[in-house]
Design an enzyme around this catalytic site. Structure first.
Site, PDB file in Angstrom:
ATOM      1  N   ARG A   1     -75.126  72.720  18.744  1.00  0.00           N
ATOM      2  CA  ARG A   1     -75.226  73.217  17.366  1.00  0.00           C
ATOM      3  C   ARG A   1     -76.084  74.467  17.229  1.00  0.00           C
ATOM      4  NH1 ARG A   1     -76.893  67.728  14.655  1.00  0.00           N
ATOM      5  NH2 ARG A   1     -77.510  67.295  16.797  1.00  0.00           N
TER       6      ARG A   1
ATOM      7  N   ALA B   1     -84.464  66.902  28.053  1.00  0.00           N
ATOM      8  CA  ALA B   1     -84.015  68.252  27.699  1.00  0.00           C
ATOM      9  C   ALA B   1     -82.677  68.564  28.334  1.00  0.00           C
ATOM     10  CB  ALA B   1     -85.055  69.270  28.159  1.00  0.00           C
TER      11      ALA B   1
HETATM   12  C1  UD1 Z   1     -82.143  60.536  18.738  1.00  0.00           C
HETATM   13  C2  UD1 Z   1     -82.385  59.027  18.569  1.00  0.00           C
HETATM   14  C3  UD1 Z   1     -82.557  58.707  17.110  1.00  0.00           C
HETATM   15  C4  UD1 Z   1     -83.719  59.509  16.565  1.00  0.00           C
HETATM   16  C5  UD1 Z   1     -83.476  60.989  16.789  1.00  0.00           C
HETATM   17  C6  UD1 Z   1     -84.699  61.781  16.382  1.00  0.00           C
HETATM   18  C7  UD1 Z   1     -81.140  57.990  20.428  1.00  0.00           C
HETATM   19  C8  UD1 Z   1     -79.929  57.253  20.795  1.00  0.00           C
HETATM   20  N1  UD1 Z   1     -81.250  58.317  19.123  1.00  0.00           N
HETATM   21  O1  UD1 Z   1     -80.912  60.854  18.117  1.00  0.00           O
HETATM   22  O2  UD1 Z   1     -82.801  57.329  16.913  1.00  0.00           O
HETATM   23  O3  UD1 Z   1     -83.880  59.225  15.199  1.00  0.00           O
HETATM   24  O4  UD1 Z   1     -83.228  61.261  18.176  1.00  0.00           O
HETATM   25  O5  UD1 Z   1     -84.471  63.159  16.564  1.00  0.00           O
HETATM   26  O6  UD1 Z   1     -81.978  58.249  21.255  1.00  0.00           O
HETATM   27  N2  UD1 Z   1     -80.634  64.114  25.801  1.00  0.00           N
HETATM   28  C9  UD1 Z   1     -80.520  64.160  27.173  1.00  0.00           C
HETATM   29  N3  UD1 Z   1     -79.433  63.583  27.765  1.00  0.00           N
HETATM   30  C10 UD1 Z   1     -78.476  62.971  27.056  1.00  0.00           C
HETATM   31  C11 UD1 Z   1     -78.577  62.936  25.647  1.00  0.00           C
HETATM   32  C12 UD1 Z   1     -79.679  63.515  25.049  1.00  0.00           C
HETATM   33  O7  UD1 Z   1     -81.389  64.703  27.852  1.00  0.00           O
HETATM   34  O8  UD1 Z   1     -77.531  62.467  27.684  1.00  0.00           O
HETATM   35  C13 UD1 Z   1     -81.803  64.736  25.164  1.00  0.00           C
HETATM   36  C14 UD1 Z   1     -81.425  65.894  24.262  1.00  0.00           C
HETATM   37  O9  UD1 Z   1     -81.500  67.122  24.990  1.00  0.00           O
HETATM   38  C15 UD1 Z   1     -82.487  65.820  23.182  1.00  0.00           C
HETATM   39  C16 UD1 Z   1     -82.865  64.357  23.129  1.00  0.00           C
HETATM   40  O10 UD1 Z   1     -82.414  63.773  24.328  1.00  0.00           O
HETATM   41  O11 UD1 Z   1     -83.650  66.564  23.532  1.00  0.00           O
HETATM   42  C17 UD1 Z   1     -82.266  63.620  21.921  1.00  0.00           C
HETATM   43  O12 UD1 Z   1     -80.870  63.665  21.964  1.00  0.00           O
HETATM   44  P1  UD1 Z   1     -80.008  63.881  20.654  1.00  0.00           P
HETATM   45  O13 UD1 Z   1     -78.571  63.894  21.051  1.00  0.00           O
HETATM   46  O14 UD1 Z   1     -80.514  65.037  19.875  1.00  0.00           O
HETATM   47  O15 UD1 Z   1     -80.286  62.511  19.857  1.00  0.00           O
HETATM   48  P2  UD1 Z   1     -80.177  62.290  18.310  1.00  0.00           P
HETATM   49  O16 UD1 Z   1     -78.751  62.064  17.940  1.00  0.00           O
HETATM   50  O17 UD1 Z   1     -80.911  63.345  17.583  1.00  0.00           O
HETATM   51 MG    MG Z   2     -81.638  65.323  18.082  1.00  0.00          MG
END
Ligand code: UD1
Ligand code: MG
Length: 454
Positions: free
Chosen positions: A16, A10
């Site tokens: 967005r 999280a």
């Molecule tokens: C991710 C998956 C993708 C999947 C999709 C489903 C990866 C690389 N990709 O993409 O394969 O289909 O979710 O929704 O995992 N977060 C952190 N720290 C970070 C980055 C993200 O805590 O440095 C958390 C975000 O708050 C979020 C989650 O991880 O809750 C997913 O991150 P997000 O950037 O939404 O990944 P997607 O591009 O959606």
């Molecule tokens: Mg996502």
């Protein structure tokens, strides 16, 4: 005992959402989305979950409190990097690590349990959830080997045209064997975008010669991930349907589920009927055999059995059994209506108890009052409880009869079986069994209790 720990990610920006509130605190059916995710994760694990927080960490912590552990990701360097922040807490402390994203409020506990069980039976290091769907929504594509195990997850922006055509998508929930995970995270290469992707663990396992299993989810709504307010509304609608179905299966009639808005955590007894355009929110409980609505708003209230709440509003109120209220009644914080109270149109009650059998038919305000059993409150009665600085109490004894348009200037007490005449302005206590009239009201005679005028 096998130790299973959930790690929820999280820390992301939630850009967005265009909001000052951290994304995971946006409510879905009245509860921050992260709490839905945590509830499911808790049910599928054995240890206190770890929430990886970053952007808005303080706000998240102060909202959720200390029944969850926190790991802080200072810079958002990707999902694998986020999981790594939990390593210090969990290395050697857990046998399996269940990783999900905190912005997926609809994932069910049963699904996560199935994920953990499949991993426990898997000789490889990880099991993941997938879904087959026409609209890829930016999800990673899942590639399979001929033997059915997973060979890779390819993120959309690096996928080839053939890979883009794959309909099996990565949901974003994984169960790992812990000892393998902590080592693998350090082997993940940096992506072209400068991040470390958790999805790359799949290729590492394959390179280690170990199978990656996947469970295909049937229920698409479980995979709703919230990135924008459009998704938030989708999540809300799906969760609302789920909540409504649960109540209907428990024996509650919803005349029109599409216009019935019941938040998570509300309880309703069997044979209660909920009419359209009704909102039931917060910690509310409703007994059985009630009729609620239409056009009713109830928040943080307790309602007993066989009550009717018709075109009304209540917040922080308590109805015992067989109470009738409305149309157009309003109960505010601390209103307590005992058994068989009848409250008709255009009444307002706050911080007051109306004893059993009290009748308050029309146009009244009752505040800071204790009203005994079977009192009749005439139309237009007002407790003048506020002098501009303080609130003052009113007490009305059992069986009293308050005439229409009586002003009760608090603090004041009306004795048992006393009566007031229409338009009385009561500034002094009225003894039991006496009739007071006028402005200011004065006692003009004593009443016979057994032979009272009706
Ligand atoms: C991710 C998956 C993708 C999947 C999709 C489903 C990866 C690389 N990709 O993409 O394969 O289909 O979710 O929704 O995992 N977060 C952190 N720290 C970070 C980055 C993200 O805590 O440095 C958390 C975000 O708050 C979020 C989650 O991880 O809750 C997913 O991150 P997000 O950037 O939404 O990944 P997607 O591009 O959606
Ligand atoms: Mg996502």
């Amino acid at each position: 005992m096998t130790r299973i720990t959930a790690v929820l990610l999280a820390a992301g920006q939630g850009t967005r959402m265009k909001s000052n509130l951290p994304k995971v605190l946006h409510p879905v059916c009245g509860r921050p989305m992260v709490l839905h995710a945590l509830e499911a994760a808790r049910a599928a694990s054995t240890e206190t979950p770890v929430l990886v927080v970053g952007v808005g960490a303080d706000e998240v912590r102060s909202r959720l409190g200390e029944n969850v552990r926190y790991a802080v990701q200072e810079r958002q360097l990707g999902t694998a990097h986020a999981v790594m922040q939990a390593e210090a807490l969990l290395k050697g402390q857990s046998d399996y690590v269940l990783v999900t994203y905190a912005d997926m409020p609809l994932l069910r506990a049963e699904t996560l349990r199935r994920l953990v069980e499949t991993q426990q039976a898997n000789r490889g290091p990880m099991t993941m959830l997938t879904v087959v769907y026409e609209d890829p929504r930016g999800f990673g594509r899942v590639l399979r080997k001929p033997d059915g195990t997973v060979s890779a997850i390819v993120e959309e922006y690096v996928a080839t045209p053939e890979q883009l055509a794959v309909k099996e998508l990565n949901v974003g929930a994984y169960c790992f064997r812990a000892d393998w995970l902590w080592d693998a995270l350090h082997r993940i290469p940096m992506s072209p975008k400068g991040e470390y992707y958790l999805t790359d663990t799949v290729e590492l396992a394959v390179r280690d010669g170990l199978p990656v299993q996947a469970i295909v989810l049937d229920d698409l709504t479980e995979t709703i991930g919230v990135n924008t307010r459009v998704h938030l509304a989708e999540a809300e609608a799906a969760m609302r349907r789920r909540i409504n179905e649960m109540h209907m299966l428990n024996g509650v009639t919803l005349i029109d589920p599409d216009t019935t808005y019941i938040e998570a955590g509300v309880t309703i007894g069997a044979d209660t009927v909920i009419w359209p355009n009704t909102y039931i929110q917060g910690q509310t409980s409703i007994g059985h055999g009630c009729s609620i609505g239409p056009n009713t708003h109830i928040r943080a209230s307790k309602i007993g059995d066989r009550c009717t709440v018709f075109f009304s509003v209540m917040e922080g109120a308590w109805l015992e059994n067989d109470v009738e209220m409305g149309p157009f009644a309003r109960l505010r914080k601390g209103a307590h209506l005992c058994d068989h109270v009848h409250m008709g149109n255009f009444g307002e009650v706050k911080d007051s108890t109306l004893g059993p059998g009290v009748k308050m038919g029309h146009f009244s305000y009752i505040g800071n009052a204790q009203i005994g059993p079977n009192v009749n409150i005439g139309a237009g009665t007002i407790t003048c409880n506020y002098d501009g600085e303080k609130k003052h109490p009113t007490e009305i004894g059992e069986g009293a009869f308050i005439g229409s348009d009586t002003m009760l200037v608090a603090p004041v007490r009306v004795g048992e079986y006393a009566r007031t005449g229409a338009g009385a302005v009561v500034t002094k206590d009225i003894p039991p069994d006496s009739l007071a009239v006028g402005v200011p009201a004065r006692v003009i005679r004593t009443l016979q209790r057994n032979n009272r005028d009706e």
